[in-house]
Design a protein around this motif. Structure first.
Motif, PDB file in Angstrom:
ATOM      1  N   SER A  90       0.832  -1.202   0.000  1.00 23.33           N
ATOM      2  CA  SER A  90       0.000   0.000   0.000  1.00 23.33           C
ATOM      3  C   SER A  90       0.865   1.249   0.000  1.00 23.33           C
ATOM      4  O   SER A  90       2.082   1.194   0.198  1.00 23.33           O
ATOM      5  CB  SER A  90      -0.951  -0.003   1.194  1.00 23.33           C
ATOM      6  N   TRP A  96       0.354  -6.137   2.636  1.00 23.73           N
ATOM      7  CA  TRP A  96      -0.874  -6.827   3.012  1.00 23.73           C
ATOM      8  C   TRP A  96      -0.881  -8.202   2.357  1.00 23.73           C
ATOM      9  O   TRP A  96      -0.688  -8.327   1.149  1.00 23.73           O
ATOM     10  CB  TRP A  96      -2.090  -6.033   2.555  1.00 23.73           C
ATOM     11  N   LEU A 104      -6.683 -11.601   6.823  1.00 23.57           N
ATOM     12  CA  LEU A 104      -5.818 -10.614   6.181  1.00 23.57           C
ATOM     13  C   LEU A 104      -4.755 -10.173   7.179  1.00 23.57           C
ATOM     14  O   LEU A 104      -5.056  -9.874   8.336  1.00 23.57           O
ATOM     15  CB  LEU A 104      -6.663  -9.413   5.732  1.00 23.57           C
ATOM     16  N   TRP A 105      -3.488 -10.130   6.702  1.00 21.58           N
ATOM     17  CA  TRP A 105      -2.374  -9.775   7.569  1.00 21.58           C
ATOM     18  C   TRP A 105      -1.626  -8.583   6.990  1.00 21.58           C
ATOM     19  O   TRP A 105      -1.389  -8.510   5.795  1.00 21.58           O
ATOM     20  CB  TRP A 105      -1.424 -10.963   7.722  1.00 21.58           C
ATOM     21  N   ARG A 106      -1.251  -7.667   7.900  1.00 20.14           N
ATOM     22  CA  ARG A 106      -0.473  -6.478   7.510  1.00 20.14           C
ATOM     23  C   ARG A 106       0.903  -6.540   8.171  1.00 20.14           C
ATOM     24  O   ARG A 106       1.012  -6.773   9.372  1.00 20.14           O
ATOM     25  CB  ARG A 106      -1.206  -5.203   7.937  1.00 20.14           C
ATOM     26  N   GLN A 108       3.977  -4.081   8.783  1.00 22.13           N
ATOM     27  CA  GLN A 108       4.407  -2.681   8.725  1.00 22.13           C
ATOM     28  C   GLN A 108       5.410  -2.410   9.836  1.00 22.13           C
ATOM     29  O   GLN A 108       5.160  -2.723  11.009  1.00 22.13           O
ATOM     30  CB  GLN A 108       3.203  -1.744   8.865  1.00 22.13           C
ATOM     31  N   TRP A 112       3.524  -7.523  12.630  1.00 24.89           N
ATOM     32  CA  TRP A 112       2.355  -8.156  11.997  1.00 24.89           C
ATOM     33  C   TRP A 112       1.081  -7.744  12.732  1.00 24.89           C
ATOM     34  O   TRP A 112       1.038  -7.704  13.966  1.00 24.89           O
ATOM     35  CB  TRP A 112       2.474  -9.673  12.043  1.00 24.89           C
ATOM     36  N   VAL A 129      -6.340  -8.097  -2.714  1.00 28.25           N
ATOM     37  CA  VAL A 129      -6.415  -6.821  -2.008  1.00 28.25           C
ATOM     38  C   VAL A 129      -6.048  -5.722  -2.996  1.00 28.25           C
ATOM     39  O   VAL A 129      -5.147  -5.885  -3.830  1.00 28.25           O
ATOM     40  CB  VAL A 129      -5.456  -6.781  -0.799  1.00 28.25           C
ATOM     41  N   GLU A 131      -5.637  -1.244  -3.416  1.00 26.63           N
ATOM     42  CA  GLU A 131      -5.709   0.136  -2.932  1.00 26.63           C
ATOM     43  C   GLU A 131      -6.070   1.026  -4.111  1.00 26.63           C
ATOM     44  O   GLU A 131      -5.351   1.064  -5.112  1.00 26.63           O
ATOM     45  CB  GLU A 131      -4.389   0.590  -2.314  1.00 26.63           C
ATOM     46  N   LEU A 137      -8.660   0.963   0.865  1.00 25.34           N
ATOM     47  CA  LEU A 137      -8.277  -0.438   0.739  1.00 25.34           C
ATOM     48  C   LEU A 137      -9.522  -1.293   0.554  1.00 25.34           C
ATOM     49  O   LEU A 137     -10.529  -1.109   1.253  1.00 25.34           O
ATOM     50  CB  LEU A 137      -7.514  -0.898   1.974  1.00 25.34           C
ATOM     51  N   ALA A 139     -10.814  -5.474  -0.076  1.00 27.46           N
ATOM     52  CA  ALA A 139     -10.444  -6.879   0.016  1.00 27.46           C
ATOM     53  C   ALA A 139     -11.539  -7.726  -0.621  1.00 27.46           C
ATOM     54  O   ALA A 139     -12.723  -7.586  -0.282  1.00 27.46           O
ATOM     55  CB  ALA A 139     -10.237  -7.298   1.467  1.00 27.46           C
TER      56      ALA A 139
END
Length: 378
Positions: A90, A96, A104-106, A108, A112, A129, A131, A137, A139
């Motif tokens: 993103s 993501w 759904l896992w981010r 950053q 996690w 996913v 953007e 965002l 999904a």
């Protein structure tokens, strides 16, 4: 030297009608498999980060490639099937990962964060996913419909009744498209409508491709029916009868060469990689030196302009570079892959390339046609 199995390679940009010869040959391929350190050989999704590293969503988990080596990562949670199906970088730098059955896992700043039904997310299976340009965002879930992130929470898009969404795509004019198990849908304003003129099998990918005049054609993958292209007025269907090699198209991408020409690439489940160039389908499959039968993911490579990253089913990662060396061998129509002599002649102002092989003589004119000689005994 005799019996050395030499191949003929022609570099794009030379004389002798190189463009036509290049169209007949196999573009440069580089394969990354187990020997190159790839930790997962079935790749469902591909993305590039701000440092140019390639991230993959693979059957054995997520991984990244820095151009020299691979690093495998593990999701903090492992369920019945936590394998990532898609990956997106993103605009805020986060990665993501949509999974088969673990939400759904981010990722950053090395941390996690999970979005699952127990944290308020509508569904565990995430197929894709997106953007959009306004940084919203979206999904696409496998059973929970289409959801978007608004006001600090994930919310289901109520206007789209389809529960199984394979892909969500934003067109150049801002139109939002959804590929579903029950056809193609589009949103204008806040209203979702089903696009007419298509059969009802699953639509699993969508892409707009501009032509030389800037007009855009919408391409969709029809599972079990090949491809369809919409020019704004009518649908055209691309099946085996029109040269497309498979009924099972999986993924779409487009690249642009140095002259500004666009090439449409299509991954298939059972026939390798197809590309549409000059109003004609061309195929890279196992009969033409392409190592994979199934292709799941495609990603243009900005570092080589016309290059393409290909995520395969069981054969790892492949890099295709039409702007580099092109190989002409027996799969391209030569009598043999052992080429022992070359000569150029002129015929009516046109260059003709003569190729001596261990199985006879071939001639390639500016139209790229092969003519086997009937006069030579060997």
């Amino acid at each position: 030297p005799p019996n050395s199995g030499f191949l003929l390679s022609i570099l794009l940009g030379v004389s002798l009608g190189a463009g036509d010869l290049a169209d007949r040959g196999r573009p440069a391929l580089r394969t990354f498999g187990s020997q190159e350190g790839v930790p997962t050989l079935t790749l469902n999704g591909l993305a590039l980060d701000e440092l140019g590293r390639l991230w993959v969503a693979g059957r054995e988990g997520p991984a990244r490639f820095n151009g020299k080596s691979w690093t495998a990562l593990e999701l903090p949670f492992s369920g019945t099937s936590s394998a990532p199906r898609s990956v997106l970088r993103s605009s805020d730098g986060a990665l993501w990962f949509g999974t088969q059955d673990a939400g759904l896992w981010r990722l950053q700043d090395g941390k996690w964060t999970a979005f699952r039904p127990d944290t308020g997310f509508p569904h565990n299976r995430i197929n894709a996913v997106l953007e959009t340009r306004d940084h919203t965002l979206w999904a696409a879930t496998g059973g929970g419909g289409l959801v978007h992130y608004a006001q600090g929470a994930w919310r289901r898009e109520e206007g789209l009744s389809q529960p199984w969404i394979w892909k969500v795509y934003e067109g150049q004019d801002g139109t939002l498209w959804a590929a579903t198990q029950k056809g193609l849908f589009r949103r204008r304003g806040q209203l979702w409508t089903k696009v007419p003129g298509l059969p009802d099998p699953e639509v699993n990918d969508i892409l707009e491709v501009p032509d030389a005049r800037g007009h855009r054609t919408l391409w969709v993958c029809l599972w079990g029916k090949g491809l369809a292209a919409w020019d704004g007025r009518a649908w055209a269907f691309h099946t085996r009868a029109r040269g497309f090699p498979s009924r099972l198209a999986t993924s779409l991408a487009t690249t642009t060469d140095a002259a500004g020409r666009h090439t449409l690439w299509v991954g298939t489940y059972d026939a390798g990689l197809a590309y549409f160039k000059g109003e004609k389908w061309r195929v890279l499959d196992q009969d033409h030196g392409f190592p994979a039968e199934g292709v799941y993911a495609l990603l243009p490579d900005p570092q080589s302009r016309s290059g393409l990253w290909v995520g395969t089913r069981g054969q790892g990662l492949i890099h295709v570079d039409p702007g580099a060396w092109v190989t002409l061998d027996a799969t391209a129509g030569l009598p043999s892959s052992e080429v022992t002599a070359l000569a150029e002649t002129q015929s009516e102002g046109r260059s003709v390339l003569w190729l001596g092989t261990n199985r006879g003589l071939a001639r390639l004119g500016e139209e790229g046609q092969r003519h086997g000689s009937t006069e030579l005994p060997d």
